[in-house]
Design a protein around this motif. Sequence first.
Motif, PDB file in Angstrom:
ATOM      1  N   GLU A  36      37.931  61.996  24.460  1.00  0.00           N
ATOM      2  CA  GLU A  36      39.198  61.328  24.204  1.00  0.00           C
ATOM      3  C   GLU A  36      38.979  59.840  23.930  1.00  0.00           C
ATOM      4  N   LYS A  37      39.829  59.289  23.068  1.00  0.00           N
ATOM      5  CA  LYS A  37      39.673  57.898  22.655  1.00  0.00           C
ATOM      6  C   LYS A  37      39.718  56.945  23.840  1.00  0.00           C
ATOM      7  N   ARG A  38      40.671  57.156  24.780  1.00  0.00           N
ATOM      8  CA  ARG A  38      40.795  56.239  25.917  1.00  0.00           C
ATOM      9  C   ARG A  38      39.559  56.290  26.810  1.00  0.00           C
ATOM     10  N   HIS A  39      38.931  57.478  26.917  1.00  0.00           N
ATOM     11  CA  HIS A  39      37.710  57.602  27.710  1.00  0.00           C
ATOM     12  C   HIS A  39      36.559  56.844  27.047  1.00  0.00           C
ATOM     13  N   LYS A  40      36.467  56.955  25.715  1.00  0.00           N
ATOM     14  CA  LYS A  40      35.445  56.202  24.985  1.00  0.00           C
ATOM     15  C   LYS A  40      35.619  54.699  25.197  1.00  0.00           C
ATOM     16  N   GLU A  41      36.865  54.248  25.147  1.00  0.00           N
ATOM     17  CA  GLU A  41      37.139  52.813  25.284  1.00  0.00           C
ATOM     18  C   GLU A  41      36.762  52.298  26.672  1.00  0.00           C
ATOM     19  N   ILE A  42      36.993  53.114  27.695  1.00  0.00           N
ATOM     20  CA  ILE A  42      36.632  52.703  29.059  1.00  0.00           C
ATOM     21  C   ILE A  42      35.119  52.571  29.197  1.00  0.00           C
ATOM     22  N   LEU A  43      34.373  53.535  28.649  1.00  0.00           N
ATOM     23  CA  LEU A  43      32.906  53.464  28.719  1.00  0.00           C
ATOM     24  C   LEU A  43      32.375  52.280  27.927  1.00  0.00           C
ATOM     25  N   ARG A 117      32.887  54.569  40.339  1.00  0.00           N
ATOM     26  CA  ARG A 117      33.923  55.579  40.081  1.00  0.00           C
ATOM     27  C   ARG A 117      35.315  54.984  40.276  1.00  0.00           C
ATOM     28  N   GLY A 118      35.493  54.188  41.346  1.00  0.00           N
ATOM     29  CA  GLY A 118      36.794  53.582  41.604  1.00  0.00           C
ATOM     30  C   GLY A 118      37.237  52.655  40.482  1.00  0.00           C
ATOM     31  N   ALA A 119      36.296  51.862  39.961  1.00  0.00           N
ATOM     32  CA  ALA A 119      36.631  50.936  38.871  1.00  0.00           C
ATOM     33  C   ALA A 119      37.062  51.692  37.620  1.00  0.00           C
ATOM     34  N   LEU A 120      36.347  52.752  37.275  1.00  0.00           N
ATOM     35  CA  LEU A 120      36.691  53.532  36.077  1.00  0.00           C
ATOM     36  C   LEU A 120      38.020  54.255  36.257  1.00  0.00           C
ATOM     37  N   GLN A 121      38.262  54.786  37.443  1.00  0.00           N
ATOM     38  CA  GLN A 121      39.529  55.487  37.685  1.00  0.00           C
ATOM     39  C   GLN A 121      40.705  54.534  37.653  1.00  0.00           C
ATOM     40  N   ARG A 122      40.516  53.296  38.117  1.00  0.00           N
ATOM     41  CA  ARG A 122      41.609  52.332  38.069  1.00  0.00           C
ATOM     42  C   ARG A 122      41.956  51.964  36.634  1.00  0.00           C
ATOM     43  N   ASP A 123      40.969  51.882  35.771  1.00  0.00           N
ATOM     44  CA  ASP A 123      41.241  51.646  34.356  1.00  0.00           C
ATOM     45  C   ASP A 123      41.926  52.850  33.719  1.00  0.00           C
ATOM     46  N   LEU A 124      41.580  54.028  34.206  1.00  0.00           N
ATOM     47  CA  LEU A 124      42.124  55.265  33.645  1.00  0.00           C
ATOM     48  C   LEU A 124      43.569  55.487  34.058  1.00  0.00           C
ATOM     49  N   ASP A 125      43.897  55.205  35.314  1.00  0.00           N
ATOM     50  CA  ASP A 125      45.237  55.470  35.860  1.00  0.00           C
ATOM     51  C   ASP A 125      45.777  54.251  36.592  1.00  0.00           C
ATOM     52  N   PRO A 126      46.123  53.174  35.872  1.00  0.00           N
ATOM     53  CA  PRO A 126      46.698  52.003  36.548  1.00  0.00           C
ATOM     54  C   PRO A 126      48.027  52.357  37.190  1.00  0.00           C
ATOM     55  N   LEU A 127      48.318  51.720  38.327  1.00  0.00           N
ATOM     56  CA  LEU A 127      49.558  51.996  39.043  1.00  0.00           C
ATOM     57  C   LEU A 127      50.747  51.492  38.241  1.00  0.00           C
ATOM     58  N   PRO A 128      51.804  52.316  38.061  1.00  0.00           N
ATOM     59  CA  PRO A 128      52.999  51.887  37.323  1.00  0.00           C
ATOM     60  C   PRO A 128      53.645  50.678  37.986  1.00  0.00           C
ATOM     61  N   GLY A 129      53.855  49.638  37.189  1.00  0.00           N
ATOM     62  CA  GLY A 129      54.515  48.444  37.718  1.00  0.00           C
ATOM     63  C   GLY A 129      53.638  47.592  38.600  1.00  0.00           C
ATOM     64  N   GLY A 130      52.387  48.007  38.813  1.00  0.00           N
ATOM     65  CA  GLY A 130      51.493  47.255  39.689  1.00  0.00           C
ATOM     66  C   GLY A 130      50.742  46.197  38.927  1.00  0.00           C
ATOM     67  N   PRO A 131      49.892  45.455  39.586  1.00  0.00           N
ATOM     68  CA  PRO A 131      49.113  44.417  38.928  1.00  0.00           C
ATOM     69  C   PRO A 131      48.118  45.025  37.986  1.00  0.00           C
ATOM     70  N   ALA A 132      47.634  44.197  37.065  1.00  0.00           N
ATOM     71  CA  ALA A 132      46.672  44.688  36.079  1.00  0.00           C
ATOM     72  C   ALA A 132      45.401  45.119  36.764  1.00  0.00           C
ATOM     73  N   PRO A 133      44.726  46.182  36.241  1.00  0.00           N
ATOM     74  CA  PRO A 133      43.476  46.629  36.845  1.00  0.00           C
ATOM     75  C   PRO A 133      42.469  45.501  36.887  1.00  0.00           C
ATOM     76  N   GLY A 134      41.773  45.384  38.017  1.00  0.00           N
ATOM     77  CA  GLY A 134      40.738  44.369  38.150  1.00  0.00           C
ATOM     78  C   GLY A 134      41.210  43.121  38.884  1.00  0.00           C
ATOM     79  N   THR A 135      42.527  43.016  39.121  1.00  0.00           N
ATOM     80  CA  THR A 135      42.991  41.875  39.892  1.00  0.00           C
ATOM     81  C   THR A 135      42.820  42.156  41.371  1.00  0.00           C
ATOM     82  N   THR A 136      42.632  41.124  42.166  1.00  0.00           N
ATOM     83  CA  THR A 136      42.330  41.345  43.568  1.00  0.00           C
ATOM     84  C   THR A 136      43.476  41.989  44.327  1.00  0.00           C
ATOM     85  N   ASP A 137      44.715  41.710  43.922  1.00  0.00           N
ATOM     86  CA  ASP A 137      45.867  42.303  44.602  1.00  0.00           C
ATOM     87  C   ASP A 137      45.930  43.806  44.426  1.00  0.00           C
ATOM     88  N   ASP A 138      45.145  44.311  43.469  1.00  0.00           N
ATOM     89  CA  ASP A 138      45.170  45.731  43.128  1.00  0.00           C
ATOM     90  C   ASP A 138      44.591  46.593  44.234  1.00  0.00           C
TER      91      ASP A 138
END
Length: 239
Positions: A36-43, A117-138
């Motif tokens: 899938e395109k989104r998986h390629k982009e994450i890698l 694994r946690g970093a890749l999953q956070r990019d894959l499924d960011p929390l709705p309405g939450g902070p952007a993936p990779g921010t410390t509040d996440d």
Amino acid sequence: MVPHPLFLVGHITTARLAFSNLACNFTKTFVKDTMEKRHKEILRKHRLWLSEQLLVSETIVPFLYQEDILTLAQVEAIESQESSKHRVLKLLDILPSRGPRAFDAFLQSLHDFIWVRGALQRDLDPLPGGPAPGTTDDYISDDILHKVPTDRELSRIASLLGAQWESVLLDLELTTEDLYRCRADHQLDTHGAALEGLTQWRRAKGKRATVKRLIKSLEAAEIHPSMLQDALRCSKCSV
């Protein structure tokens, strides 16, 4: 003898239909065998970071071969690379062409690299309405952000820094002379050198040597801060 025009039209039509079917089958096969395109982009996004964080030979490549994601020839191509970093990069070159199952199987193979694994999953499924993936509040609570890491937590963090330990310590304001002493005292022990540097940073900064400050240096060295979350959790569980 000249063929009848209707005879030629019939053959042309048949040839066109055959070509159309061939193109359709090729497209279906190509789509079926492509990630899938989104998986390629994450890698692609995490490519260099993954090459610094992973050791693929012991568990990752064998698991992907077992799950029929990699062929034997591809395993051999990966293992023939000259360094661990190049083996990871070769795997990342191959994975996008190994079908829609490849990304999920890759995540499953990361049981020894839970922060990755946690970093890749956070990019894959960011929390709705939450902070952007990779921010410390996440992923780290405010009280932890302002605490000073313990000896056990520093040891765990040092074991996860890998080849980027010097970049992190330089951003933590250690000098090149400090790093030279760390290397000299632990010539064959990267973990020991990194731990000595982290301990020296904590001793020099006191209450200012917080998890939040450490996260800033991890980000500067292009290390996903989720690694710190896993280090803190693992040290807490082992107390």
